[in-house]
Design a protein around this motif. Structure first.
Motif, mmCIF file in Angstrom:
data_model
loop_
_atom_site.group_PDB
_atom_site.id
_atom_site.type_symbol
_atom_site.label_atom_id
_atom_site.label_comp_id
_atom_site.label_asym_id
_atom_site.label_seq_id
_atom_site.Cartn_x
_atom_site.Cartn_y
_atom_site.Cartn_z
ATOM 1 N N LEU A 40 11.163 2.664 -6.621
ATOM 2 C CA LEU A 40 9.766 2.316 -6.343
ATOM 3 C C LEU A 40 9.168 1.531 -7.508
ATOM 4 O O LEU A 40 8.541 0.489 -7.308
ATOM 5 C CB LEU A 40 8.938 3.574 -6.091
ATOM 6 C CG LEU A 40 7.426 3.343 -6.014
ATOM 7 C CD1 LEU A 40 7.066 2.524 -4.801
ATOM 8 C CD2 LEU A 40 6.689 4.660 -6.027
ATOM 9 N N VAL A 41 9.360 2.015 -8.720
ATOM 10 C CA VAL A 41 8.813 1.334 -9.896
ATOM 11 C C VAL A 41 9.398 -0.069 -10.025
ATOM 12 O O VAL A 41 8.669 -1.036 -10.286
ATOM 13 C CB VAL A 41 9.055 2.168 -11.174
ATOM 14 C CG1 VAL A 41 8.684 1.385 -12.415
ATOM 15 C CG2 VAL A 41 8.277 3.462 -11.111
ATOM 16 N N LEU A 42 10.697 -0.217 -9.812
ATOM 17 C CA LEU A 42 11.331 -1.531 -9.886
ATOM 18 C C LEU A 42 10.786 -2.458 -8.802
ATOM 19 O O LEU A 42 10.514 -3.635 -9.063
ATOM 20 C CB LEU A 42 12.845 -1.406 -9.768
ATOM 21 C CG LEU A 42 13.546 -0.675 -10.917
ATOM 22 C CD1 LEU A 42 15.029 -0.497 -10.603
ATOM 23 C CD2 LEU A 42 13.354 -1.403 -12.226
ATOM 24 N N LEU A 43 10.606 -1.952 -7.591
ATOM 25 C CA LEU A 43 10.070 -2.737 -6.489
ATOM 26 C C LEU A 43 8.672 -3.238 -6.826
ATOM 27 O O LEU A 43 8.380 -4.425 -6.682
ATOM 28 C CB LEU A 43 10.035 -1.894 -5.204
ATOM 29 C CG LEU A 43 9.427 -2.572 -3.995
ATOM 30 C CD1 LEU A 43 10.536 -3.114 -3.105
ATOM 31 C CD2 LEU A 43 8.575 -1.612 -3.224
ATOM 32 N N ILE A 44 7.810 -2.354 -7.297
ATOM 33 C CA ILE A 44 6.428 -2.713 -7.618
ATOM 34 C C ILE A 44 6.370 -3.677 -8.809
ATOM 35 O O ILE A 44 5.542 -4.575 -8.857
ATOM 36 C CB ILE A 44 5.588 -1.445 -7.889
ATOM 37 C CG1 ILE A 44 5.492 -0.577 -6.627
ATOM 38 C CG2 ILE A 44 4.197 -1.797 -8.401
ATOM 39 C CD1 ILE A 44 4.809 -1.214 -5.452
ATOM 40 N N ASP A 45 7.277 -3.500 -9.779
ATOM 41 C CA ASP A 45 7.298 -4.366 -10.960
ATOM 42 C C ASP A 45 8.009 -5.691 -10.724
ATOM 43 O O ASP A 45 8.049 -6.533 -11.614
ATOM 44 C CB ASP A 45 7.951 -3.648 -12.143
ATOM 45 C CG ASP A 45 7.026 -2.643 -12.776
ATOM 46 O OD1 ASP A 45 5.799 -2.683 -12.496
ATOM 47 O OD2 ASP A 45 7.507 -1.808 -13.558
ATOM 48 N N GLY A 46 8.603 -5.889 -9.544
ATOM 49 C CA GLY A 46 9.217 -7.167 -9.213
ATOM 50 C C GLY A 46 10.641 -7.334 -9.683
ATOM 51 O O GLY A 46 11.129 -8.452 -9.803
ATOM 52 N N ILE A 47 11.316 -6.243 -9.933
ATOM 53 C CA ILE A 47 12.708 -6.306 -10.364
ATOM 54 C C ILE A 47 13.603 -6.063 -9.156
ATOM 55 O O ILE A 47 13.367 -5.140 -8.380
ATOM 56 C CB ILE A 47 12.982 -5.259 -11.464
ATOM 57 C CG1 ILE A 47 12.078 -5.546 -12.669
ATOM 58 C CG2 ILE A 47 14.448 -5.265 -11.864
ATOM 59 C CD1 ILE A 47 12.068 -4.469 -13.701
ATOM 60 N N LYS A 70 0.853 -1.182 0.000
ATOM 61 C CA LYS A 70 0.000 0.000 0.000
ATOM 62 C C LYS A 70 0.887 1.229 0.000
ATOM 63 O O LYS A 70 1.916 1.267 0.666
ATOM 64 C CB LYS A 70 -0.924 0.038 1.225
ATOM 65 C CG LYS A 70 -2.093 -0.904 1.131
ATOM 66 C CD LYS A 70 -3.081 -0.670 2.247
ATOM 67 C CE LYS A 70 -4.285 -1.590 2.078
ATOM 68 N NZ LYS A 70 -5.288 -1.367 3.140
ATOM 69 N N LEU A 71 0.463 2.227 -0.758
ATOM 70 C CA LEU A 71 1.157 3.513 -0.809
ATOM 71 C C LEU A 71 0.182 4.577 -0.346
ATOM 72 O O LEU A 71 -0.925 4.680 -0.882
ATOM 73 C CB LEU A 71 1.620 3.837 -2.229
ATOM 74 C CG LEU A 71 2.850 3.110 -2.746
ATOM 75 C CD1 LEU A 71 2.572 1.649 -3.012
ATOM 76 C CD2 LEU A 71 3.343 3.773 -4.000
ATOM 77 N N LEU A 72 0.574 5.342 0.659
ATOM 78 C CA LEU A 72 -0.250 6.416 1.210
ATOM 79 C C LEU A 72 0.343 7.742 0.793
ATOM 80 O O LEU A 72 1.529 7.995 1.010
ATOM 81 C CB LEU A 72 -0.293 6.308 2.738
ATOM 82 C CG LEU A 72 -1.130 7.342 3.470
ATOM 83 C CD1 LEU A 72 -2.614 7.136 3.196
ATOM 84 C CD2 LEU A 72 -0.859 7.283 4.974
ATOM 85 N N HIS A 73 -0.498 8.589 0.203
ATOM 86 C CA HIS A 73 -0.022 9.875 -0.308
ATOM 87 C C HIS A 73 -1.078 10.945 -0.095
ATOM 88 O O HIS A 73 -2.247 10.742 -0.407
ATOM 89 C CB HIS A 73 0.289 9.728 -1.814
ATOM 90 C CG HIS A 73 0.724 10.983 -2.463
ATOM 91 N ND1 HIS A 73 0.147 11.468 -3.596
ATOM 92 C CD2 HIS A 73 1.694 11.875 -2.134
ATOM 93 C CE1 HIS A 73 0.736 12.601 -3.948
ATOM 94 N NE2 HIS A 73 1.671 12.860 -3.073
ATOM 95 N N TYR A 101 -2.956 0.376 -3.852
ATOM 96 C CA TYR A 101 -2.877 -0.967 -3.282
ATOM 97 C C TYR A 101 -2.547 -1.957 -4.392
ATOM 98 O O TYR A 101 -3.162 -1.932 -5.451
ATOM 99 C CB TYR A 101 -4.219 -1.307 -2.645
ATOM 100 C CG TYR A 101 -4.304 -2.593 -1.853
ATOM 101 C CD1 TYR A 101 -3.194 -3.164 -1.258
ATOM 102 C CD2 TYR A 101 -5.527 -3.227 -1.669
ATOM 103 C CE1 TYR A 101 -3.294 -4.324 -0.512
ATOM 104 C CE2 TYR A 101 -5.643 -4.387 -0.928
ATOM 105 C CZ TYR A 101 -4.525 -4.931 -0.363
ATOM 106 O OH TYR A 101 -4.625 -6.084 0.374
ATOM 107 N N LYS A 102 -1.542 -2.802 -4.156
ATOM 108 C CA LYS A 102 -1.209 -3.846 -5.121
ATOM 109 C C LYS A 102 -1.092 -5.176 -4.401
ATOM 110 O O LYS A 102 -0.413 -5.287 -3.383
ATOM 111 C CB LYS A 102 0.105 -3.538 -5.851
ATOM 112 C CG LYS A 102 0.427 -4.614 -6.890
ATOM 113 C CD LYS A 102 1.427 -4.169 -7.893
ATOM 114 C CE LYS A 102 1.595 -5.251 -8.950
ATOM 115 N NZ LYS A 102 2.469 -4.828 -10.027
ATOM 116 N N ARG A 103 -1.777 -6.181 -4.966
ATOM 117 C CA ARG A 103 -1.694 -7.540 -4.445
ATOM 118 C C ARG A 103 -1.127 -8.419 -5.549
ATOM 119 O O ARG A 103 -1.649 -8.444 -6.670
ATOM 120 C CB ARG A 103 -3.076 -8.061 -4.050
ATOM 121 C CG ARG A 103 -3.038 -9.469 -3.477
ATOM 122 C CD ARG A 103 -4.401 -10.028 -3.259
ATOM 123 N NE ARG A 103 -4.985 -10.337 -4.569
ATOM 124 C CZ ARG A 103 -6.264 -10.607 -4.758
ATOM 125 N NH1 ARG A 103 -7.103 -10.565 -3.750
ATOM 126 N NH2 ARG A 103 -6.714 -10.888 -5.963
#
Length: 116
Positions: free
Chosen positions: A95-102, A55-58, A68-70
């Motif tokens: 952040l983008v790499l973390l969310i994309d699974g890299i 979850k990202l709170l902004h 939210y990403k599951r």
């Protein structure tokens, strides 16, 4: 991908977070555990214990946004950090790499000009 840009600050909360928490509870973690203000424009990133939900709170123009990403399979790979630290600063690319699974642990950055 996100309505977030490179101008934002990103803080990864270091402890596993219960994903049942919503706006108020996540804001409470930022205030109580990180001693920061959740409405300062920083994007706070929370990952659950199994590392398959994020979850990202902004705070954005008068209210909170919650992303939210599951993951259906696999886990988020978190960078190495000192567990006693409350949060870890990330940049937009991380952040983008973390969310994309890299994996972001073995990344080598090339030298770039930086205006000071």
């Amino acid at each position: 991908m996100f309505a977030l840009g490179t101008s934002h600050r990103f803080q990864l909360y270091s402890l596993p977070t219960d994903m049942r928490k919503s706006f108020d509870s996540l804001s409470g973690l930022v205030i109580n555990d990180l001693d920061q203000s959740p409405d300062d424009g920083t994007v706070y990133i929370f990952i659950n214990k199994v590392r398959n939900k994020a979850k990202l709170l902004h705070w954005q123009s008068g209210g909170f946004m919650l992303y939210y990403k599951r993951l259906e399979s696999g886990t988020f790979e978190l960078p190495d950090y000192d567990g006693s630290v409350g949060s870890l600063r990330l940049d937009y690319a991380q952040l983008v790499l973390l969310i994309d699974g890299i994996s972001i642990t073995n990344i080598t950055r090339r030298k770039r000009y930086k205006k000071t």
